[in-house]
Design an enzyme around this catalytic site. Structure first.
Site, PDB file in Angstrom:
ATOM      1  NE  ARG A 109      -3.901   0.582   1.858  1.00  0.00           N
ATOM      2  CZ  ARG A 109      -5.130   0.638   2.385  1.00  0.00           C
ATOM      3  NH1 ARG A 109      -5.348   1.334   3.491  1.00  0.00           N
ATOM      4  NH2 ARG A 109      -6.132  -0.002   1.818  1.00  0.00           N
ATOM      5  CG  HIS A 151      -8.471   0.135  -2.870  1.00  0.00           C
ATOM      6  ND1 HIS A 151      -7.661  -0.957  -2.559  1.00  0.00           N
ATOM      7  CD2 HIS A 151      -9.147   0.424  -1.725  1.00  0.00           C
ATOM      8  CE1 HIS A 151      -7.844  -1.278  -1.284  1.00  0.00           C
ATOM      9  NE2 HIS A 151      -8.732  -0.462  -0.758  1.00  0.00           N
ATOM     10  CD  GLN A 175     -13.033  -1.974  -0.660  1.00  0.00           C
ATOM     11  OE1 GLN A 175     -12.223  -1.861   0.233  1.00  0.00           O
ATOM     12  NE2 GLN A 175     -14.231  -2.507  -0.451  1.00  0.00           N
ATOM     13  CG  ASP A 184     -13.710   6.121  -0.553  1.00  0.00           C
ATOM     14  OD1 ASP A 184     -13.707   5.923   0.680  1.00  0.00           O
ATOM     15  OD2 ASP A 184     -12.666   6.062  -1.246  1.00  0.00           O
ATOM     16  CB  CYS A 196     -14.093   0.905   0.236  1.00  0.00           C
ATOM     17  SG  CYS A 196     -13.442   2.578   0.458  1.00  0.00           S
ATOM     18  NE  ARG A 208     -10.460  -5.388   0.513  1.00  0.00           N
ATOM     19  CZ  ARG A 208      -9.633  -4.393   0.865  1.00  0.00           C
ATOM     20  NH1 ARG A 208     -10.124  -3.312   1.460  1.00  0.00           N
ATOM     21  NH2 ARG A 208      -8.336  -4.448   0.599  1.00  0.00           N
TER      22      ARG A 208
HETATM   23  N1   CP Z   1     -11.226  -0.328   2.500  1.00  0.00           N
HETATM   24  C1   CP Z   1      -9.942  -0.403   2.866  1.00  0.00           C
HETATM   25  O1   CP Z   1      -9.040  -0.581   2.047  1.00  0.00           O
HETATM   26  O2   CP Z   1      -9.755  -0.286   4.216  1.00  0.00           O
HETATM   27  P1   CP Z   1      -8.357  -0.103   4.983  1.00  0.00           P
HETATM   28  O3   CP Z   1      -7.853   1.270   4.633  1.00  0.00           O
HETATM   29  O4   CP Z   1      -8.727  -0.232   6.425  1.00  0.00           O
HETATM   30  O5   CP Z   1      -7.408  -1.157   4.516  1.00  0.00           O
HETATM   31  N1  NVA Z   2     -10.065   6.572  -1.080  1.00  0.00           N
HETATM   32  C1  NVA Z   2      -9.654   6.129   0.228  1.00  0.00           C
HETATM   33  C2  NVA Z   2      -9.817   4.656   0.362  1.00  0.00           C
HETATM   34  C3  NVA Z   2      -9.438   4.105   1.695  1.00  0.00           C
HETATM   35  C4  NVA Z   2      -9.606   2.609   1.766  1.00  0.00           C
HETATM   36  C5  NVA Z   2      -8.215   6.526   0.469  1.00  0.00           C
HETATM   37  O1  NVA Z   2      -7.393   6.399  -0.451  1.00  0.00           O
HETATM   38  O2  NVA Z   2      -7.899   6.980   1.576  1.00  0.00           O
END
Ligand code: CP
Ligand code: NVA
Length: 305
Positions: free
Chosen positions: A107, A134, A137, A222, A261, A289
């Site tokens: 990530r 992402h 997700q 989101d 998400c 997930r």
């Molecule tokens: N939805 C998602 O990716 O959650 P986290 O940021 O908790 O991993």
């Molecule tokens: N769009 C959000 C998703 C988190 C899972 C971010 O990037 O923070």
């Protein structure tokens, strides 16, 4: 080498196989302790390394439990306490980790970093979220709506709010799985043309949230301010008309479902009555997930699709 940087790396047929496998494995292990391995333990002996340059709850826990349930093991690296945090290159990190582990999930912020990692890794690299996309997700989101009885081809999805990384992957999914995606986004916060093009003619952007919601099977939103993004009053003000409310849900098909998400900000991007109400699928979506990430791992290891 099967890297999973975006949904297109797998393609529509493999994503359909992932959804089916996730549902089958979920059903097959019903009632088992969560830490117990699936009977076939298809990834026994494999180790997944996970690198986090941003916070995470679901991605971190789902991949950790996913590899365990597949019979393998994991190690979690906080990038800041590795040599990456002191400037060791991504290329060298990829080469070293490839000698020691069987797959890498990362990530990070800049999508170019994950492309660089994949270029130099001799093991599969999985995108656990970048500023651009992402995909993991969205495999879970697709599984969730299929589980709730919606056929993906021809279904209509509406996005509300910020033109962000999650939206990019849903637009990509629309093109691969043949559903329609209308995103309602305020001026200045629309997705890039490149993201819309991933929808292969099935994704479009409008300004009016009611237009996007009209007749939709799925309403999805989101956070208005993603990790690493600048916030501020101006953005919140621009986003307010895109808040998912009961009135907006009423524009969609009767029985339409709500996805998010998570993490959520109740009474910002969605009102509490909607996200905690009967149309919301968020807890199944979060649980999936785990199941969907098992499918992603199996695909990366050539055991699926
Ligand atoms: N939805 C998602 O990716 O959650 P986290 O940021 O908790 O991993
Ligand atoms: N769009 C959000 C998703 C988190 C899972 C971010 O990037 O923070």
């Amino acid at each position: 080498m099967r890297h999973f940087l975006n949904l297109t790396d797998a393609g529509g047929d493999a994503i359909a196989a992932m959804i089916n496998d996730a549902m089958d494995r979920k059903a097959a292990r019903a009632g088992m302790p969560k830490g117990a391995a699936d009977k076939d333990a298809p990834l026994a002996g494999r180790t997944l390394a996970m690198i986090f340059e941003k916070n995470s709850t679901r991605t971190r826990v789902s991949f950790d439990m996913a590899i365990r349930q597949l019979g393998g093991t994991s190690l979690i690296l906080d990038a800041g306490t590795t040599q990456l945090g002191r400037g060791e290159t991504i290329a060298d990190t990829a080469r070293v980790l490839s000698r020691m582990v069987d797959a890498i999930m990362i990530r990070t912020d800049d999508h170019a970093k994950i492309e660089e990692l994949a270029k130099h890794a001799d093991v599969p690299v999985i995108n656990g979220l970048t500023d651009y996309s992402h995909p993991c997700q969205i495999v879970a989101d697709l599984q969730t709506v299929v589980e709730h009885g919606l056929a993906l081809p021809g279904s209509k999805w509406a996005w509300m709010g910020d033109g962000n990384n999650v939206l990019t992957s849903i637009m990509e999914a629309a093109g691969l799985m043949h559903f329609d995606m209308v995103a309602a986004c305020p001026q200045g916060f629309q997705p890039e043309d490149e993201a819309v093009a991933l929808g292969k003619g099935r994704a479009r952007v409008v300004a009016d949230p009611r237009e996007a919601a009209a007749g939709a099977d799925i309403i999805v939103t989101d956070t208005w301010i993603s990790m690493g993004q600048a916030g501020g009053e101006a953005k919140l003000k621009a986003m307010m008309p895109y808040q998912v409310t009961a009135a907006l849900m009423a524009q969609a098909k009767p029985g339409a479902k709500f996805l998010h998400c998570l993490p959520a900000h109740r009474d910002e991007e969605v009102t509490a009555d909607v996200i905690d109400g009967p149309q919301s699928l968020i807890w199944d979506e979060a649980e999936n997930r785990l199941h969907a990430q098992k499918s992603v791992l199996l695909w990366c290891f050539g055991k699926l699709g």
